[in-house]
Design a protein around this motif. Structure first.
Motif, PDB file in Angstrom:
ATOM      1  N   UNK A  92      15.957  34.764  38.226  1.00  0.00           N
ATOM      2  CA  UNK A  92      15.665  36.045  37.574  1.00  0.00           C
ATOM      3  C   UNK A  92      14.976  37.030  38.504  1.00  0.00           C
ATOM      4  N   UNK A  93      14.409  36.552  39.607  1.00  0.00           N
ATOM      5  CA  UNK A  93      13.749  37.446  40.554  1.00  0.00           C
ATOM      6  C   UNK A  93      14.716  38.024  41.583  1.00  0.00           C
ATOM      7  N   UNK A  94      15.905  37.476  41.706  1.00  0.00           N
ATOM      8  CA  UNK A  94      16.857  37.907  42.730  1.00  0.00           C
ATOM      9  C   UNK A  94      17.543  39.239  42.414  1.00  0.00           C
ATOM     10  N   UNK A  95      17.997  39.521  41.184  1.00  0.00           N
ATOM     11  CA  UNK A  95      18.775  40.744  40.940  1.00  0.00           C
ATOM     12  C   UNK A  95      18.156  42.058  41.417  1.00  0.00           C
ATOM     13  N   UNK A  96      16.833  42.282  41.289  1.00  0.00           N
ATOM     14  CA  UNK A  96      16.308  43.568  41.762  1.00  0.00           C
ATOM     15  C   UNK A  96      16.502  43.778  43.265  1.00  0.00           C
ATOM     16  N   UNK A  97      16.642  42.697  44.002  1.00  0.00           N
ATOM     17  CA  UNK A  97      16.792  42.791  45.449  1.00  0.00           C
ATOM     18  C   UNK A  97      18.237  42.977  45.899  1.00  0.00           C
ATOM     19  N   UNK A  98      19.189  42.803  44.981  1.00  0.00           N
ATOM     20  CA  UNK A  98      20.598  42.902  45.341  1.00  0.00           C
ATOM     21  C   UNK A  98      21.035  44.356  45.418  1.00  0.00           C
ATOM     22  N   UNK A  99      21.855  44.645  46.408  1.00  0.00           N
ATOM     23  CA  UNK A  99      22.375  45.995  46.577  1.00  0.00           C
ATOM     24  C   UNK A  99      23.250  46.363  45.378  1.00  0.00           C
ATOM     25  N   UNK A 100      23.039  47.534  44.841  1.00  0.00           N
ATOM     26  CA  UNK A 100      23.837  47.994  43.716  1.00  0.00           C
ATOM     27  C   UNK A 100      23.224  47.687  42.361  1.00  0.00           C
ATOM     28  N   UNK A 101      22.186  46.848  42.321  1.00  0.00           N
ATOM     29  CA  UNK A 101      21.554  46.539  41.042  1.00  0.00           C
ATOM     30  C   UNK A 101      20.227  47.275  40.942  1.00  0.00           C
ATOM     31  N   UNK A 154      14.960  28.819  37.188  1.00  0.00           N
ATOM     32  CA  UNK A 154      15.119  29.999  36.337  1.00  0.00           C
ATOM     33  C   UNK A 154      14.288  31.202  36.795  1.00  0.00           C
ATOM     34  N   UNK A 155      12.999  31.044  37.095  1.00  0.00           N
ATOM     35  CA  UNK A 155      12.241  32.220  37.558  1.00  0.00           C
ATOM     36  C   UNK A 155      12.771  32.778  38.878  1.00  0.00           C
ATOM     37  N   UNK A 156      13.206  31.905  39.760  1.00  0.00           N
ATOM     38  CA  UNK A 156      13.749  32.363  41.039  1.00  0.00           C
ATOM     39  C   UNK A 156      15.039  33.142  40.821  1.00  0.00           C
TER      40      UNK A 156
END
Length: 81
Positions: free
Chosen positions: A7-16, A3-5
């Protein structure tokens, strides 16, 4: 543990980015909560109807396979960036 991992991914995704992180994490949390409730309900209901856990577990396994294939297709289509 994941779960923490997740939740940490979206800020790094292009467009988010930072602006849409809250929305993306909200969607992730909502899907997890829905699945956390509907999975056991589905398995229990199908067990009551059929007397076996196999149909419910089969549906859950099929759903997992669909998600894995969809993720692979998206990765192939949009690259690893």
């Amino acid at each position: 543990g994941l779960s923490p991992l997740i939740r940490a991914i979206p800020p790094e995704l292009e467009g988010i980015g930072a602006r849409l992180t809250g929305t993306a994490v909200g969607f992730i949390f909502a899907v997890g909560e829905i699945g956390g409730f509907l999975g056991p309900v589905l398995v229990g209901t199908l067990h009551d109807l059929t007397g076996s856990y196999a149909p419910g577990l089969g549906i859950l396994a099929t759903g997992g396979l669909v998600v894995a294939v969809a993720g692979g297709v998206l990765r192939f289509r949009y690259g690893d960036s």
